[in-house]
Design a protein around this motif. Sequence first.
Motif, mmCIF file in Angstrom:
data_model
loop_
_atom_site.group_PDB
_atom_site.id
_atom_site.type_symbol
_atom_site.label_atom_id
_atom_site.label_comp_id
_atom_site.label_asym_id
_atom_site.label_seq_id
_atom_site.Cartn_x
_atom_site.Cartn_y
_atom_site.Cartn_z
ATOM 1 N N LEU A 29 83.901 -31.900 121.979
ATOM 2 C CA LEU A 29 83.630 -33.220 122.556
ATOM 3 C C LEU A 29 83.365 -34.239 121.446
ATOM 4 C CD1 LEU A 29 83.014 -34.853 125.192
ATOM 5 C CD2 LEU A 29 80.611 -34.250 124.807
ATOM 6 N N ARG A 30 84.062 -35.374 121.506
ATOM 7 C CA ARG A 30 83.828 -36.442 120.530
ATOM 8 C C ARG A 30 82.755 -37.389 121.073
ATOM 9 N NH1 ARG A 30 89.272 -36.367 120.953
ATOM 10 N NH2 ARG A 30 89.303 -38.389 122.027
ATOM 11 N N ILE A 31 81.702 -37.571 120.275
ATOM 12 C CA ILE A 31 80.579 -38.438 120.651
ATOM 13 C C ILE A 31 80.365 -39.471 119.557
ATOM 14 C CG2 ILE A 31 78.103 -38.541 121.142
ATOM 15 C CD1 ILE A 31 78.233 -35.675 122.121
ATOM 16 N N SER A 32 80.165 -40.720 119.951
ATOM 17 C CA SER A 32 79.733 -41.762 119.015
ATOM 18 C C SER A 32 78.378 -42.285 119.481
ATOM 19 C CB SER A 32 80.739 -42.914 118.957
ATOM 20 O OG SER A 32 81.949 -42.493 118.364
ATOM 21 N N GLY A 33 77.448 -42.427 118.532
ATOM 22 C CA GLY A 33 76.113 -42.883 118.875
ATOM 23 C C GLY A 33 75.709 -44.098 118.070
ATOM 24 N N CYS A 34 75.199 -45.105 118.755
ATOM 25 C CA CYS A 34 74.620 -46.294 118.120
ATOM 26 C C CYS A 34 73.119 -46.215 118.367
ATOM 27 C CB CYS A 34 75.230 -47.561 118.709
ATOM 28 S SG CYS A 34 74.647 -49.097 117.949
ATOM 29 N N LEU A 35 72.399 -45.626 117.416
ATOM 30 C CA LEU A 35 70.993 -45.278 117.599
ATOM 31 C C LEU A 35 70.189 -45.664 116.354
ATOM 32 C CD1 LEU A 35 71.637 -41.637 118.901
ATOM 33 C CD2 LEU A 35 71.115 -43.624 120.327
ATOM 34 N N HIS A 36 68.892 -45.675 116.477
ATOM 35 C CA HIS A 36 68.047 -45.836 115.294
ATOM 36 C C HIS A 36 68.213 -44.584 114.429
ATOM 37 C CE1 HIS A 36 66.231 -49.369 117.014
ATOM 38 N NE2 HIS A 36 65.877 -48.703 118.098
ATOM 39 N N ILE A 37 68.592 -44.762 113.185
ATOM 40 C CA ILE A 37 68.833 -43.611 112.311
ATOM 41 C C ILE A 37 67.510 -43.205 111.683
ATOM 42 C CG2 ILE A 37 70.222 -42.676 110.435
ATOM 43 C CD1 ILE A 37 71.797 -43.555 112.944
ATOM 44 N N THR A 38 66.797 -42.353 112.394
ATOM 45 C CA THR A 38 65.480 -41.887 111.980
ATOM 46 C C THR A 38 65.463 -40.357 111.970
ATOM 47 O OG1 THR A 38 64.631 -41.764 114.243
ATOM 48 C CG2 THR A 38 64.449 -43.903 113.110
ATOM 49 N N SER A 39 64.358 -39.799 111.504
ATOM 50 C CA SER A 39 64.251 -38.338 111.435
ATOM 51 C C SER A 39 64.316 -37.713 112.820
ATOM 52 C CB SER A 39 62.952 -37.945 110.733
ATOM 53 O OG SER A 39 61.838 -38.545 111.357
ATOM 54 N N GLU A 40 63.780 -38.404 113.826
ATOM 55 C CA GLU A 40 63.835 -37.874 115.193
ATOM 56 C C GLU A 40 65.267 -37.888 115.719
ATOM 57 O OE1 GLU A 40 59.988 -39.210 114.016
ATOM 58 O OE2 GLU A 40 61.784 -40.435 114.271
ATOM 59 N N THR A 41 65.991 -38.968 115.469
ATOM 60 C CA THR A 41 67.393 -39.046 115.875
ATOM 61 C C THR A 41 68.213 -37.972 115.185
ATOM 62 O OG1 THR A 41 67.178 -41.427 116.231
ATOM 63 C CG2 THR A 41 69.413 -40.557 115.993
ATOM 64 N N ALA A 42 67.875 -37.680 113.940
ATOM 65 C CA ALA A 42 68.598 -36.638 113.206
ATOM 66 C C ALA A 42 68.486 -35.295 113.910
ATOM 67 C CB ALA A 42 68.063 -36.535 111.781
ATOM 68 N N ASN A 43 67.334 -35.027 114.507
ATOM 69 C CA ASN A 43 67.182 -33.759 115.230
ATOM 70 C C ASN A 43 67.988 -33.753 116.523
ATOM 71 O OD1 ASN A 43 65.239 -31.797 113.879
ATOM 72 N ND2 ASN A 43 64.177 -33.750 113.635
ATOM 73 N N LEU A 44 68.148 -34.892 117.161
ATOM 74 C CA LEU A 44 69.079 -34.983 118.289
ATOM 75 C C LEU A 44 70.500 -34.728 117.808
ATOM 76 C CD1 LEU A 44 69.954 -35.720 121.193
ATOM 77 C CD2 LEU A 44 69.956 -38.123 120.462
#
Length: 421
Positions: free
Chosen positions: A47-62
């Motif tokens: 599955l191809r996913i693109s995310g526009c998110l805050h690039i933080t340590s928590e997002t990295a775990n997602l």
Amino acid sequence: MTRASGDINDPARAEAGRSRIDWAAAEMPVLAGIRERFARERPLQGLRISGCLHITSETANLARTLRAGGAGLVLCASNPLSTQDDVAASLVVHDGIPVFARRGEDTETYYRHIRAALAHRPRITLDDGADLVSELHKTQRDLLDGMLGGTEETTTGVIRLRAMAAEGALRYPVVAVNDALTKHLFDNRYGTGQSALDGVIRATNSLIAGRVFTVVGYGWCGRGLAMRAKGHGARVVVTEVEPLRALEAVMDGFEVMPLVQAAARSDFIVTVTGDKHVLDRCHFEVMKDGCVIANSGHFNVEINLPALAAMAVRRQRPRESVEEFVLADGRRIRVLAEGRLVNLAAAEGHPAAVMDMSFANQALAVAWLVEHGPQLAAEVHPVPREIDQAVARLKLDALGLQIDRLTPEQSAYLASWGEGT
């Protein structure tokens, strides 16, 4: 960095980023359990996913969780000042995830990065403010036919998406992760409450106790911020446009008044409304000398900065995250973090323990979209109750807590109508 690996500031900071990501991971047991299951079952394979998110340590775990499920993932930033450059570097260097994000990037770069994320030709989008969805519908409409769905993390983004749906403009289903109970009751209230106040304190190093602290907007974020400011000893004022929320703030023990009155007596004012120009010229005209103003709503439009700049005779930067606007009468109005999200631009954002539930919802919503997306209408959908309940139970388990369950007799009683007094 090359296009294949994204566009980041400093790949040499990858080791520091990995340490930060691993530190956050220790506070995110629910997401860790989902990641283990995803690694076994591979529900996102190919599955191809693109995310526009805050690039933080928590997002990295997602991001690591989605990759464990088999997804091909590309990320860009949802705010120019929220990117943690060391985290972005680690995602690229250690996890092989293309990241298009540089802390402090200008508007042109910001949208170039969004277009780069869309060049991945995603089938699912992850959004934090709906900029990715908006740009996709405006400039990349050729991609719409292949979309399975999307998720949205913020109140502001959900408002934008519902406006799109109401106009018939939204072309694929989006799950409002923000509206999950295990998101907004905890992330918005306890996460924003703590992290926004943390940003104010880090930026100013000012004492909160005994000061007048005005919270503009009494949604879940405002409730949390008012609660935390009160806990620090502030004299808290709440301003609202919704009568029910204003009444709730009164019942919660806060002063409630029009913002123009609050502005004249406040030492700190923080907006958390999701609306435009909430703090405007009429408020700047009456503010006390030295008043600190900040925003914890998603976009940097809640404070009318152009109007404030037009009133100023001089601007200066006494501290890293503080800009002082000096007015003709000598009053100084201090704006934090350029009017952007103060909790991310001047601090580190929400604690990982609360993002654990938000991102657990994100990950499970993506898997749910893979299964159900083709059958869903192109509108904003709630997080399924079973996902919300599962996340809550997993969090309780991670905390080592147990709760009661209904007996068969109790369940039958709640499902019936015949038995009364």
